[in-house]
Write a protein that holds these residues in place. Structure first.
Motif, mmCIF file in Angstrom:
data_model
loop_
_atom_site.group_PDB
_atom_site.id
_atom_site.type_symbol
_atom_site.label_atom_id
_atom_site.label_comp_id
_atom_site.label_asym_id
_atom_site.label_seq_id
_atom_site.Cartn_x
_atom_site.Cartn_y
_atom_site.Cartn_z
ATOM 1 N N GLU A 140 -57.560 -56.858 -12.950
ATOM 2 C CA GLU A 140 -56.958 -55.576 -12.535
ATOM 3 C C GLU A 140 -58.063 -54.395 -13.038
ATOM 4 O O GLU A 140 -58.232 -53.568 -12.565
ATOM 5 C CB GLU A 140 -55.761 -55.268 -13.603
ATOM 6 C CG GLU A 140 -54.605 -56.102 -12.873
ATOM 7 C CD GLU A 140 -54.170 -55.633 -11.675
ATOM 8 O OE1 GLU A 140 -54.171 -54.497 -11.192
ATOM 9 O OE2 GLU A 140 -53.613 -56.629 -10.741
ATOM 10 N N LEU A 141 -58.543 -54.751 -14.467
ATOM 11 C CA LEU A 141 -59.760 -53.907 -14.869
ATOM 12 C C LEU A 141 -60.789 -54.047 -13.914
ATOM 13 O O LEU A 141 -61.466 -52.663 -13.330
ATOM 14 C CB LEU A 141 -60.220 -54.310 -15.993
ATOM 15 C CG LEU A 141 -59.248 -54.216 -17.437
ATOM 16 C CD1 LEU A 141 -59.719 -55.041 -18.505
ATOM 17 C CD2 LEU A 141 -58.992 -52.572 -17.708
ATOM 18 N N ALA A 142 -61.089 -54.967 -13.303
ATOM 19 C CA ALA A 142 -62.265 -55.288 -12.171
ATOM 20 C C ALA A 142 -61.916 -54.442 -11.089
ATOM 21 O O ALA A 142 -62.856 -53.698 -10.472
ATOM 22 C CB ALA A 142 -62.776 -56.909 -12.161
ATOM 23 N N GLU A 143 -60.864 -54.745 -10.780
ATOM 24 C CA GLU A 143 -60.075 -53.874 -9.401
ATOM 25 C C GLU A 143 -60.606 -52.429 -9.410
ATOM 26 O O GLU A 143 -60.966 -51.921 -8.576
ATOM 27 C CB GLU A 143 -58.944 -54.243 -9.020
ATOM 28 C CG GLU A 143 -58.836 -55.759 -8.465
ATOM 29 C CD GLU A 143 -59.425 -55.946 -6.979
ATOM 30 O OE1 GLU A 143 -59.899 -54.918 -6.456
ATOM 31 O OE2 GLU A 143 -59.598 -57.056 -6.665
ATOM 32 N N PHE A 144 -60.113 -51.737 -10.552
ATOM 33 C CA PHE A 144 -60.138 -50.362 -11.083
ATOM 34 C C PHE A 144 -61.477 -49.937 -10.978
ATOM 35 O O PHE A 144 -61.906 -48.923 -10.307
ATOM 36 C CB PHE A 144 -59.403 -50.024 -12.260
ATOM 37 C CG PHE A 144 -59.520 -48.582 -12.540
ATOM 38 C CD1 PHE A 144 -58.403 -47.807 -11.808
ATOM 39 C CD2 PHE A 144 -60.369 -48.124 -13.250
ATOM 40 C CE1 PHE A 144 -58.588 -46.308 -12.201
ATOM 41 C CE2 PHE A 144 -60.427 -46.573 -13.218
ATOM 42 C CZ PHE A 144 -59.468 -45.915 -12.705
ATOM 43 N N LEU B 165 -64.426 -47.422 -8.278
ATOM 44 C CA LEU B 165 -65.380 -46.224 -8.725
ATOM 45 C C LEU B 165 -67.082 -46.441 -7.961
ATOM 46 O O LEU B 165 -67.540 -45.241 -8.243
ATOM 47 C CB LEU B 165 -65.630 -46.060 -10.292
ATOM 48 C CG LEU B 165 -64.466 -46.193 -11.010
ATOM 49 C CD1 LEU B 165 -64.604 -45.874 -12.632
ATOM 50 C CD2 LEU B 165 -63.395 -44.520 -10.565
ATOM 51 N N VAL B 166 -67.124 -47.427 -7.468
ATOM 52 C CA VAL B 166 -68.379 -47.441 -6.871
ATOM 53 C C VAL B 166 -68.429 -47.370 -5.192
ATOM 54 O O VAL B 166 -67.436 -47.921 -4.785
ATOM 55 C CB VAL B 166 -68.957 -49.064 -7.422
ATOM 56 C CG1 VAL B 166 -70.280 -49.413 -6.540
ATOM 57 C CG2 VAL B 166 -69.019 -49.200 -8.540
ATOM 58 N N ASN B 167 -69.314 -46.612 -4.654
ATOM 59 C CA ASN B 167 -69.336 -46.648 -3.422
ATOM 60 C C ASN B 167 -70.387 -47.410 -2.600
ATOM 61 O O ASN B 167 -71.190 -47.918 -3.394
ATOM 62 C CB ASN B 167 -69.823 -44.887 -3.126
ATOM 63 C CG ASN B 167 -69.023 -43.911 -3.759
ATOM 64 O OD1 ASN B 167 -67.817 -43.966 -3.557
ATOM 65 N ND2 ASN B 167 -69.493 -43.006 -4.514
ATOM 66 N N ASN B 168 -70.251 -47.630 -1.258
ATOM 67 C CA ASN B 168 -71.211 -48.209 -0.722
ATOM 68 C C ASN B 168 -72.498 -47.954 -0.711
ATOM 69 O O ASN B 168 -72.694 -46.767 -0.687
ATOM 70 C CB ASN B 168 -70.580 -48.647 0.782
ATOM 71 C CG ASN B 168 -69.603 -49.429 1.160
ATOM 72 O OD1 ASN B 168 -69.547 -50.448 0.591
ATOM 73 N ND2 ASN B 168 -68.593 -48.942 1.848
ATOM 74 N N GLN C 267 -66.241 -56.793 -1.913
ATOM 75 C CA GLN C 267 -65.703 -55.704 -1.172
ATOM 76 C C GLN C 267 -66.829 -54.622 -0.580
ATOM 77 O O GLN C 267 -66.544 -54.128 0.245
ATOM 78 C CB GLN C 267 -64.819 -55.013 -2.138
ATOM 79 C CG GLN C 267 -63.607 -55.840 -2.843
ATOM 80 C CD GLN C 267 -62.832 -55.054 -3.702
ATOM 81 O OE1 GLN C 267 -63.289 -53.893 -4.145
ATOM 82 N NE2 GLN C 267 -61.803 -55.589 -4.166
ATOM 83 N N LYS C 268 -67.863 -54.559 -1.072
ATOM 84 C CA LYS C 268 -69.101 -53.531 -0.849
ATOM 85 C C LYS C 268 -70.175 -53.885 -0.743
ATOM 86 O O LYS C 268 -70.721 -55.115 -0.951
ATOM 87 C CB LYS C 268 -68.662 -52.393 -1.793
ATOM 88 C CG LYS C 268 -67.325 -52.076 -2.211
ATOM 89 C CD LYS C 268 -67.231 -50.690 -3.103
ATOM 90 C CE LYS C 268 -65.672 -50.257 -3.348
ATOM 91 N NZ LYS C 268 -65.571 -49.219 -4.020
ATOM 92 N N ARG D 95 -73.198 -61.624 0.020
ATOM 93 C CA ARG D 95 -74.357 -60.904 0.730
ATOM 94 C C ARG D 95 -74.812 -59.924 -0.121
ATOM 95 O O ARG D 95 -75.893 -59.334 0.273
ATOM 96 C CB ARG D 95 -73.641 -60.271 2.174
ATOM 97 C CG ARG D 95 -73.038 -61.417 2.874
ATOM 98 C CD ARG D 95 -72.488 -60.623 4.122
ATOM 99 N NE ARG D 95 -71.523 -59.946 4.116
ATOM 100 C CZ ARG D 95 -70.798 -59.268 4.708
ATOM 101 N NH1 ARG D 95 -71.296 -58.834 6.070
ATOM 102 N NH2 ARG D 95 -69.616 -58.306 4.593
ATOM 103 N N CYS D 96 -74.371 -59.693 -1.412
ATOM 104 C CA CYS D 96 -74.741 -58.871 -2.012
ATOM 105 C C CYS D 96 -76.222 -59.059 -2.409
ATOM 106 O O CYS D 96 -76.647 -60.035 -2.659
ATOM 107 C CB CYS D 96 -73.877 -58.691 -3.440
ATOM 108 S SG CYS D 96 -74.215 -57.396 -4.790
ATOM 109 N N GLU D 97 -76.915 -57.733 -2.754
ATOM 110 C CA GLU D 97 -78.336 -57.767 -3.177
ATOM 111 C C GLU D 97 -78.327 -58.164 -4.959
ATOM 112 O O GLU D 97 -77.539 -57.192 -5.497
ATOM 113 C CB GLU D 97 -79.007 -56.419 -2.857
ATOM 114 C CG GLU D 97 -80.611 -56.487 -3.107
ATOM 115 C CD GLU D 97 -81.658 -57.586 -2.429
ATOM 116 O OE1 GLU D 97 -82.589 -57.697 -2.848
ATOM 117 O OE2 GLU D 97 -81.019 -57.830 -1.113
ATOM 118 N N VAL D 98 -78.981 -58.877 -5.214
ATOM 119 C CA VAL D 98 -78.920 -59.079 -6.795
ATOM 120 C C VAL D 98 -80.348 -58.881 -7.387
ATOM 121 O O VAL D 98 -81.341 -59.578 -6.911
ATOM 122 C CB VAL D 98 -78.388 -60.476 -7.178
ATOM 123 C CG1 VAL D 98 -78.296 -60.516 -8.712
ATOM 124 C CG2 VAL D 98 -76.870 -60.682 -6.770
#
Length: 250
Positions: free
Chosen positions: A75-79, A83-86, A108-109, A128-131
């Motif tokens: 739940e903490l992670a989802e909240f 707050l983070v935008n694409n 998600q993003k 697919r996230c850039e790390v």
């Protein structure tokens, strides 16, 4: 990860080695379904498959912590992810809640994640996230990069938000950590022009550890659960911090 897969992972962590037969009996599904679940969990770097069994990864410390209060940390992670935008680039420090946040964001993003955690980097290898994994001295137990090289790398990258894990907080001391070198990396992050966000469950408030993270004016926000005491919340808000409260799962 569905509820059955969470149960499977918890059994593997608790018992160390669990057969496909026992997992099928406990969950009430077929062995074929269990094998499919294990394939998925192994692909996502949560556990390792052996012939007829599932076992924890050799480096299981983060996994074990992650499964403590898993539903709350989710739940903490989802909240936090909301707050983070694409298109943003964010720094995510070490720890189990931050690992869940990284996975949630990657699913998600479309963002770039900078981290000092090799565990988080490995967790995201199929996304697919850039790390960007910053280098330094490899701290084996925490699976994290620390030291002067890591501090230099932090200075050379840019990010809009930083999600930080803590070990303790008291009004008199501010945020503290139990590990000197990890706390030093956090302090390097706090020197950047970014929104610094503490992501932690409420059990850390009231505890104190040797190494200061701060000053507290460098932090912007705290995300925690509704078991945070009224006094602690009031003290945090009096320092200028935004305090976001997530309801503790029943």
């Amino acid at each position: 990860m569905n509820s059955r897969q969470q149960l499977i992972l918890q059994m593997v962590i608790d018992q160390g080695r669990v057969s496909v037969v026992d997992l099928a009996k406990t969950t009430g599904v077929s062995e074929v379904t269990i094998r499919q679940d294990l394939n998925l969990l192994e692909k996502q770097s949560y556990l390792r498959r052996a012939h007829g069994y599932a076992v924890p990864l050799d480096s299981e410390d983060v996994e074990t912590r992650m499964m403590n209060n898993y539903a709350l940390k989710r739940e903490l992670a989802e909240f936090a992810a909301s707050l983070v935008n694409n298109g943003e680039t964010v720094f995510i420090e070490n720890g189990s809640s931050n690992a869940l946040l990284a996975r949630t964001l990657a699913d998600q993003k479309d963002i770039t994640i900078i981290t000092v955690s090799s565990y988080i980097a490995h967790l995201l290898k199929e996304t697919r996230c850039e790390v960007i994994l910053l280098g330094g001295i490899y701290q084996k137990k925490s699976e994290s990069m620390v030291g002067p090289l890591t501090r230099q790398y932090v200075q050379q990258v840019h990010f809009s938000k930083a999600f930080i894990g803590i070990d303790g907080w008291q009004a008199e001391t501010g945020f503290t950590g139990r590990d000197m070198m990890r706390s030093d990396v956090v302090n390097a992050v706090l020197e950047k022009e970014c929104e610094a966000i503490v992501l932690t469950d409420s059990s850390k408030f009231g505890a104190v550890h040797p190494y200061m993270m701060g000053p507290i004016s460098r932090f912007s926000r705290v995300i925690t659960d509704d078991r945070l005491s009224h006094d602690h919340r009031q003290q945090l808000e009096q320092t200028g911090l935004t305090v976001d409260i997530v309801k503790h799962p029943a």
